[in-house]
Scaffold this active site. Structure first.
Site, short mmCIF file in Angstrom:
data_model
loop_
_atom_site.label_atom_id
_atom_site.label_comp_id
_atom_site.label_asym_id
_atom_site.label_seq_id
_atom_site.Cartn_x
_atom_site.Cartn_y
_atom_site.Cartn_z
N CYS A 1 -5.68 -7.48 -2.96
CA CYS A 1 -6.12 -7.04 -1.64
C CYS A 1 -7.20 -7.99 -1.15
CB CYS A 1 -6.66 -5.61 -1.73
SG CYS A 1 -7.27 -4.95 -0.17
N HIS A 2 -7.15 -8.33 0.14
CA HIS A 2 -8.09 -9.31 0.69
C HIS A 2 -9.32 -8.68 1.35
CE1 HIS A 2 -5.12 -9.15 4.30
NE2 HIS A 2 -5.97 -8.14 4.35
N ASN B 1 0.84 -1.20 0.00
CA ASN B 1 0.00 0.00 0.00
C ASN B 1 0.87 1.25 0.00
OD1 ASN B 1 -2.51 -1.33 0.05
ND2 ASN B 1 -2.35 -1.64 2.26
N HIS C 1 -9.58 -0.34 -1.35
CA HIS C 1 -10.02 0.06 -0.01
C HIS C 1 -11.25 0.97 -0.04
CE1 HIS C 1 -5.73 -0.83 1.66
NE2 HIS C 1 -6.49 -1.91 1.60
#
Length: 464
Positions: free
Chosen positions: A179-180, A157, A216
């Protein structure tokens, strides 16, 4: 996921950040339990001793009877050595030190700006980006020189800016970001089915979703399990748990003492506001909105039932993992094999043609998200097949969300240009335009200058 009937035995993976005591271990475990692939993992890290520890640890797995994937691990001293001959490249680095991160996260608190993570947007995200982008410029240049045909998987990130930098420097690069956060939302949707339909044992991958947005700040516009419209059920679920919030039945109140947990109240509030499912954790989501929504002060944060992640916690966590590393390397403890829940190995498997996979990734927008500028790094589903990654057309976000997403996209572009041009005034304009920065301009400028001063060693070519 279709499992393979073949095996590939000579894969080379370059791991940049190979001294990691977190992500590297997840990769080791996932490679060990996958029977269709084997090869060599070259570990590069500025902390060579940490990479050597992971070399020792990784190689202890080779002769274990419970290990299906046989891999040789080798610590290397240069990035060039890691990249040469690589088929796949994994990037997972910490751009700077915890002291740098403390400035990112905690200095703004002195001005009344709270950040629950501070690595993607907000004051902390911007300064982290200014440290990280030059590192990714150098990585991209060397990938172009030493392994131009390799697939590149980024975990660092700020995800969007790291991935965009790779493409800016090397437009032909085959890179994507993972990304999880979406996975956790799929698990929440499995809880919807359990709570409202009494259906247990549903894997998160069984819930088929349409994903769109930016990392995000990602959204789900469709969700289905077999013949059940889970999206339609979500409204009932939100109404039932809006005030109290929702955690797994065994984790009630867990968010109070866990820096990474939440009761999903921010997600629920966003659904009520916008009619679409927010698909990241509450800690990340809160940072994309004006500070008075969810991050006004500590009481507001407590009301929404999530937590800040203090840097002192990260330092203690690293100390714990370093101690764990010593015990694993010295043989006092045995490395536990289990699937991490990440999809990097599945993606590699699909790109080798050993399976087909559809999952969410961060790649350049080629039109898969309508209403967001072409060339921005967006997060949508994509189809992985042999040596191919094709985005799924995801559609358009609700206008109210789209306007917020586009604001962040343009701010990311400004940060990238500021870094490339070493332009402090341009960086300041992005700082002032971030939704979290709602303090007076004079105070914000003072804060910016202090944060820049704390990162001087990474900005040596800037005119400061």
């Amino acid at each position: 996921m279709q499992y393979c009937g073949d095996r590939v035995n000579d894969i080379t993976i370059a791991y940049i950040g190979g001294g990691s005591r977190g992500w590297a271990w997840r990769l080791m475990s996932d490679l060990a339990v996958e029977e269709c692939m084997s090869g060599t993992v070259k570990l590069y890290d500025i902390d060579f001793e940490a990479a050597q520890d992971n070399e020792i640890l990784g190689n202890t797995l080779f002769d274990r009877e419970d290990v299906k994937g046989k891999w040789q691990y080798k610590a290397v001293k240069t990035l060039e050595a890691a990249l040469s001959g690589a088929d796949f490249i994994v990037i997972s680095i910490l751009p700077g030190t915890f002291a740098d991160m403390a400035s990112d996260v905690h200095l703004p608190e002195q001005y009344g700006i709270y950040q629950s993570v501070g690595d993607s947007v907000g004051p902390g995200g911007l300064l982290r980006a200014l440290r990280t982008i030059p590192m990714y410029v150098e990585i991209a240049k060397k990938i172009k020189k030493y392994s131009p045909k390799a697939w590149v998987i980024n975990y660092t990130n700020p995800m969007a800016l790291c991935t965009k930098t790779l493409y800016e420097v090397f437009p032909e690069i085959k890179a994507f970001g993972c990304c999880h956060e979406v996975f956790a939302t799929q698990k929440l949707l499995a809880s919807v089915l359990r709570e409202l339909k009494g259906l247990d044992g549903i894997e998160r991958s069984d819930i088929k979703i349409n994903v769109l947005g930016i990392n995000h700040f990602t959204w789900i516009s469709e969700a289905n399990y077999k013949n059940i419209d889970v999206f339609a059920l979500y409204k009932e679920f939100v109404n039932a748990f809006y005030q109290e919030g929702y955690e797994d039945g065994t984790q009630k109140g867990h968010w109070i003492n866990d820096s990474f947990s939440s009761a999903n109240r921010v997600k629920f509030d966003l659904f009520k506001r916008f009619g679409i499912i927010a698909a990241a954790g509450d800690r990340h989501l809160a940072e994309f909105f004006p500070s008075n929504w969810y991050l006004k002060d500590l009481d507001t944060i407590k009301k929404w039932k999530f937590n800040l992640t203090p840097v002192k916690w990260r330092i203690q966590d690293l100390n714990n993992r370093c101690e764990k590393s010593k015990n694993l390397v010295n043989g006092r403890n045995k490395f536990e094999l289990k699937e991490s829940g990440e999809e990097g190995v599945k993606q590699i498997k699909a790109l080798l043609g050993l399976a087909d996979l559809v999952t969410n990734v961060n790649i350049l927008n080629r039109g898969q998200v309508t209403g967001v500028p072409i060339g921005a790094v967006v997060e949508t589903n994509a189809v992985f097949t042999r040596d191919s990654l094709k985005p799924v057309m995801a559609g358009r976000l609700p206008i109210a969300i789209e306007s917020l997403v586009v604001r962040h996209v343009y701010n990311q572009d400004t940060i990238l240009k500021a870094s490339f041009n070493k332009d402090k005034e341009l960086a300041l304009s992005a700082f002032l335009n971030d939704p979290l920065v709602t303090i007076p301009v004079d105070d914000a400028t003072q804060l910016f200058n202090k944060m820049i001063d704390n990162s001087r060693e990474y900005l040596s070519e800037w005119k400061l």
